[in-house]
Design an enzyme around this catalytic site. Sequence first.
Site, mmCIF file in Angstrom:
data_model
loop_
_atom_site.group_PDB
_atom_site.id
_atom_site.type_symbol
_atom_site.label_atom_id
_atom_site.label_comp_id
_atom_site.label_asym_id
_atom_site.label_seq_id
_atom_site.Cartn_x
_atom_site.Cartn_y
_atom_site.Cartn_z
ATOM 1 C CB SER A 155 -0.847 -0.011 1.264
ATOM 2 O OG SER A 155 -1.469 1.233 1.445
ATOM 3 C CE1 TYR A 175 -3.533 -2.736 5.444
ATOM 4 C CE2 TYR A 175 -3.279 -0.402 4.906
ATOM 5 C CZ TYR A 175 -3.472 -1.720 4.501
ATOM 6 O OH TYR A 175 -3.597 -2.006 3.167
ATOM 7 C CE LYS A 218 -1.168 -4.505 3.189
ATOM 8 N NZ LYS A 218 -1.498 -5.805 2.582
HETATM 9 P P1 NAD Z 1 -10.718 -7.269 1.137
HETATM 10 O O1 NAD Z 1 -10.881 -7.282 2.616
HETATM 11 O O2 NAD Z 1 -11.899 -7.007 0.297
HETATM 12 O O3 NAD Z 1 -10.047 -8.641 0.667
HETATM 13 C C1 NAD Z 1 -9.158 -9.368 1.459
HETATM 14 C C2 NAD Z 1 -9.575 -10.833 1.415
HETATM 15 O O4 NAD Z 1 -8.670 -11.585 2.199
HETATM 16 C C3 NAD Z 1 -10.967 -11.074 1.972
HETATM 17 O O5 NAD Z 1 -11.703 -11.893 1.087
HETATM 18 C C4 NAD Z 1 -10.714 -11.779 3.298
HETATM 19 O O6 NAD Z 1 -11.767 -12.663 3.633
HETATM 20 C C5 NAD Z 1 -9.399 -12.494 2.995
HETATM 21 N N1 NAD Z 1 -8.566 -12.786 4.166
HETATM 22 C C6 NAD Z 1 -8.168 -11.926 5.141
HETATM 23 N N2 NAD Z 1 -7.383 -12.549 6.022
HETATM 24 C C7 NAD Z 1 -7.256 -13.826 5.590
HETATM 25 C C8 NAD Z 1 -6.557 -14.960 6.078
HETATM 26 N N3 NAD Z 1 -5.840 -14.918 7.201
HETATM 27 N N4 NAD Z 1 -6.632 -16.110 5.386
HETATM 28 C C9 NAD Z 1 -7.362 -16.191 4.247
HETATM 29 N N5 NAD Z 1 -8.050 -15.154 3.754
HETATM 30 C C10 NAD Z 1 -8.000 -13.984 4.418
HETATM 31 O O7 NAD Z 1 -9.552 -6.221 0.804
HETATM 32 P P2 NAD Z 1 -9.096 -5.613 -0.591
HETATM 33 O O8 NAD Z 1 -9.535 -4.216 -0.635
HETATM 34 O O9 NAD Z 1 -9.465 -6.537 -1.679
HETATM 35 O O10 NAD Z 1 -7.531 -5.604 -0.368
HETATM 36 C C11 NAD Z 1 -6.713 -6.668 -0.790
HETATM 37 C C12 NAD Z 1 -5.289 -6.412 -0.338
HETATM 38 O O11 NAD Z 1 -4.851 -5.164 -0.864
HETATM 39 C C13 NAD Z 1 -5.116 -6.329 1.174
HETATM 40 O O12 NAD Z 1 -3.904 -6.954 1.515
HETATM 41 C C14 NAD Z 1 -5.040 -4.842 1.442
HETATM 42 O O13 NAD Z 1 -4.293 -4.549 2.588
HETATM 43 C C15 NAD Z 1 -4.352 -4.333 0.186
HETATM 44 N N6 NAD Z 1 -4.662 -2.929 -0.103
HETATM 45 C C16 NAD Z 1 -5.971 -2.557 -0.231
HETATM 46 C C17 NAD Z 1 -6.264 -1.215 -0.471
HETATM 47 C C18 NAD Z 1 -7.702 -0.773 -0.588
HETATM 48 O O14 NAD Z 1 -7.958 0.419 -0.489
HETATM 49 N N7 NAD Z 1 -8.673 -1.639 -0.827
HETATM 50 C C19 NAD Z 1 -5.239 -0.268 -0.585
HETATM 51 C C20 NAD Z 1 -3.913 -0.695 -0.475
HETATM 52 C C21 NAD Z 1 -3.647 -2.048 -0.223
HETATM 53 C C1 UD1 Z 2 -7.251 5.361 3.631
HETATM 54 C C2 UD1 Z 2 -6.222 4.861 4.593
HETATM 55 C C3 UD1 Z 2 -5.033 4.340 3.816
HETATM 56 C C4 UD1 Z 2 -5.478 3.260 2.833
HETATM 57 C C5 UD1 Z 2 -6.544 3.835 1.926
HETATM 58 C C6 UD1 Z 2 -7.090 2.771 1.023
HETATM 59 C C7 UD1 Z 2 -6.585 6.305 6.570
HETATM 60 C C8 UD1 Z 2 -6.014 7.387 7.424
HETATM 61 N N1 UD1 Z 2 -5.846 5.956 5.487
HETATM 62 O O1 UD1 Z 2 -6.647 6.378 2.913
HETATM 63 O O2 UD1 Z 2 -4.085 3.799 4.696
HETATM 64 O O3 UD1 Z 2 -4.395 2.798 2.049
HETATM 65 O O4 UD1 Z 2 -7.623 4.338 2.724
HETATM 66 O O5 UD1 Z 2 -7.931 3.303 0.056
HETATM 67 O O6 UD1 Z 2 -7.629 5.756 6.856
HETATM 68 N N2 UD1 Z 2 -13.077 11.459 3.362
HETATM 69 C C9 UD1 Z 2 -14.141 12.261 3.677
HETATM 70 N N3 UD1 Z 2 -15.264 11.665 4.178
HETATM 71 C C10 UD1 Z 2 -15.370 10.316 4.386
HETATM 72 C C11 UD1 Z 2 -14.261 9.503 4.055
HETATM 73 C C12 UD1 Z 2 -13.121 10.118 3.550
HETATM 74 O O7 UD1 Z 2 -14.097 13.480 3.516
HETATM 75 O O8 UD1 Z 2 -16.408 9.845 4.867
HETATM 76 C C13 UD1 Z 2 -11.876 12.099 2.753
HETATM 77 C C14 UD1 Z 2 -10.588 11.863 3.528
HETATM 78 O O9 UD1 Z 2 -10.401 12.865 4.489
HETATM 79 C C15 UD1 Z 2 -9.551 11.910 2.391
HETATM 80 C C16 UD1 Z 2 -10.312 11.335 1.185
HETATM 81 O O10 UD1 Z 2 -11.689 11.485 1.488
HETATM 82 O O11 UD1 Z 2 -9.201 13.232 2.087
HETATM 83 C C17 UD1 Z 2 -10.016 9.861 0.927
HETATM 84 O O12 UD1 Z 2 -10.247 9.125 2.119
HETATM 85 P P1 UD1 Z 2 -10.228 7.532 2.161
HETATM 86 O O13 UD1 Z 2 -11.089 6.985 1.082
HETATM 87 O O14 UD1 Z 2 -10.532 7.104 3.566
HETATM 88 O O15 UD1 Z 2 -8.743 7.150 1.759
HETATM 89 P P2 UD1 Z 2 -7.343 7.647 2.397
HETATM 90 O O16 UD1 Z 2 -7.542 8.566 3.514
HETATM 91 O O17 UD1 Z 2 -6.489 8.095 1.283
#
Ligand code: NAD
Ligand code: UD1
Length: 348
Positions: A128, A152, A156
């Site tokens: 991330s 978190y 990572k």
């Molecule tokens: P998500 O929660 O939708 O998907 C994660 C999946 O992993 C889920 O299906 C959950 O059931 C499964 N899981 C969790 N722990 C497990 C375990 N111990 N064993 C087996 N399965 C397990 O999340 P996502 O948004 O699809 O994110 C996927 C990956 O990308 C994560 O590692 C997350 O940290 C990373 N990531 C996500 C974002 C985001 O904004 N969505 C941003 C940066 C990084």
């Molecule tokens: C958040 C996580 C980041 C993660 C990312 C995944 C935090 C502090 N950071 O980031 O670690 O990788 O999600 O997508 O939680 N906002 C509003 N109203 C809301 C929600 C958000 O105004 O109800 C604003 C926030 O202040 C920010 C922007 O929208 O400026 C995006 O927020 P969000 O979607 O939560 O993502 P990040 O803060 O970038």
Amino acid sequence: MTITQRILVTGGAGYIGTHTCVELLNAGYHVTVMDNFCNSKPEALKRVERITGKVIHCMEADIRNRAAVAQALVQSKATAVIHFAGLKAVGESATAPLAYYDNNVVGTLRLLEAMDECGVNTLVFSSSATVYGNPERLPFQETHRLLPTNPYGRTKLHIECMLRDLQASRPQWRIAILRYFNPVGAHPSGLIGEDPRGVPNNLMPFLSQVAVGRRNHLNIFGRDYSTPDGTGIRDYIHVTDLAIGHLRALEHLDKTTSSHTAGQCLELNLGTGKGHSVLDLVQAFKLASGRPIPYQFKARRAGDIAEFYADPTLASQLLGWAPTMNLQQICEDSWRWQRMNPDGYRSA
Ligand code: NAD
Ligand code: UD1
């Protein structure tokens, strides 16, 4: 691409996992998913099968169960792993840090042990942009200092370090660490998308739930940032563009394997390189949905940063990858998913 490649996808039933499975299946890969469904539903994988007309092999298991991972690797004859499984809520990671270290760090350790044991040494890992922490300069380049500001993000970073150390000790390993910016949007079919439990923490799912009438209004956290409209700026990337980045990364690792060059551990930003404000998103979503989006300005959210966006040049140069979808398309796809599934997969 080796068309017969078999991939084990951990966390494949989740938001980014399902979108990646669609692209893998469409490209001819055989896919086995390992998921414990702690944050997803089996219905999501049925939808992936519906979109692609292909079969997904699914094993319900926890990645911390090393024997189960080894069994999945052997049974699926996997040649590579895409590793999504993990917990991802920043706020929760501050109140339950041990659960995050256990699931994310210990889970990855068990996965790597099983891969090593089974001779599978190609890995694409979901990191991330959170690993960077507060920007020293923007856009973020991969060489930026790594100083995450929450547990978190630190899980990572620990995993990234573990992967770099592993690769240094085992030259045959090929690893791509992908640092995602803000994944948003949904598959254009409207069949799969983000389905958060309870009140969404992130902007896009909250915004979608306001548009569909599940919530009264959006709270905008902060209107006094030093940005053009005073609201926070982020790099929003369509989840399908992100998913395709994983295929390009696999192809790249595959190429280095067949050319017998030394293994590698790459770190790559996956973002668009463009920043959009909260008000930009509200405006684009209003247009996409044709619905009013009432909002109220609130105080800044603790830990938030004014501006956060990627320099995606390295991914473009090395992988030949570039995002294709703009903010309007992102909002249209998010809205289609939300409209067709007002209660997420529970609507099924
Ligand atoms: P998500 O929660 O939708 O998907 C994660 C999946 O992993 C889920 O299906 C959950 O059931 C499964 N899981 C969790 N722990 C497990 C375990 N111990 N064993 C087996 N399965 C397990 O999340 P996502 O948004 O699809 O994110 C996927 C990956 O990308 C994560 O590692 C997350 O940290 C990373 N990531 C996500 C974002 C985001 O904004 N969505 C941003 C940066 C990084
Ligand atoms: C958040 C996580 C980041 C993660 C990312 C995944 C935090 C502090 N950071 O980031 O670690 O990788 O999600 O997508 O939680 N906002 C509003 N109203 C809301 C929600 C958000 O105004 O109800 C604003 C926030 O202040 C920010 C922007 O929208 O400026 C995006 O927020 P969000 O979607 O939560 O993502 P990040 O803060 O970038």
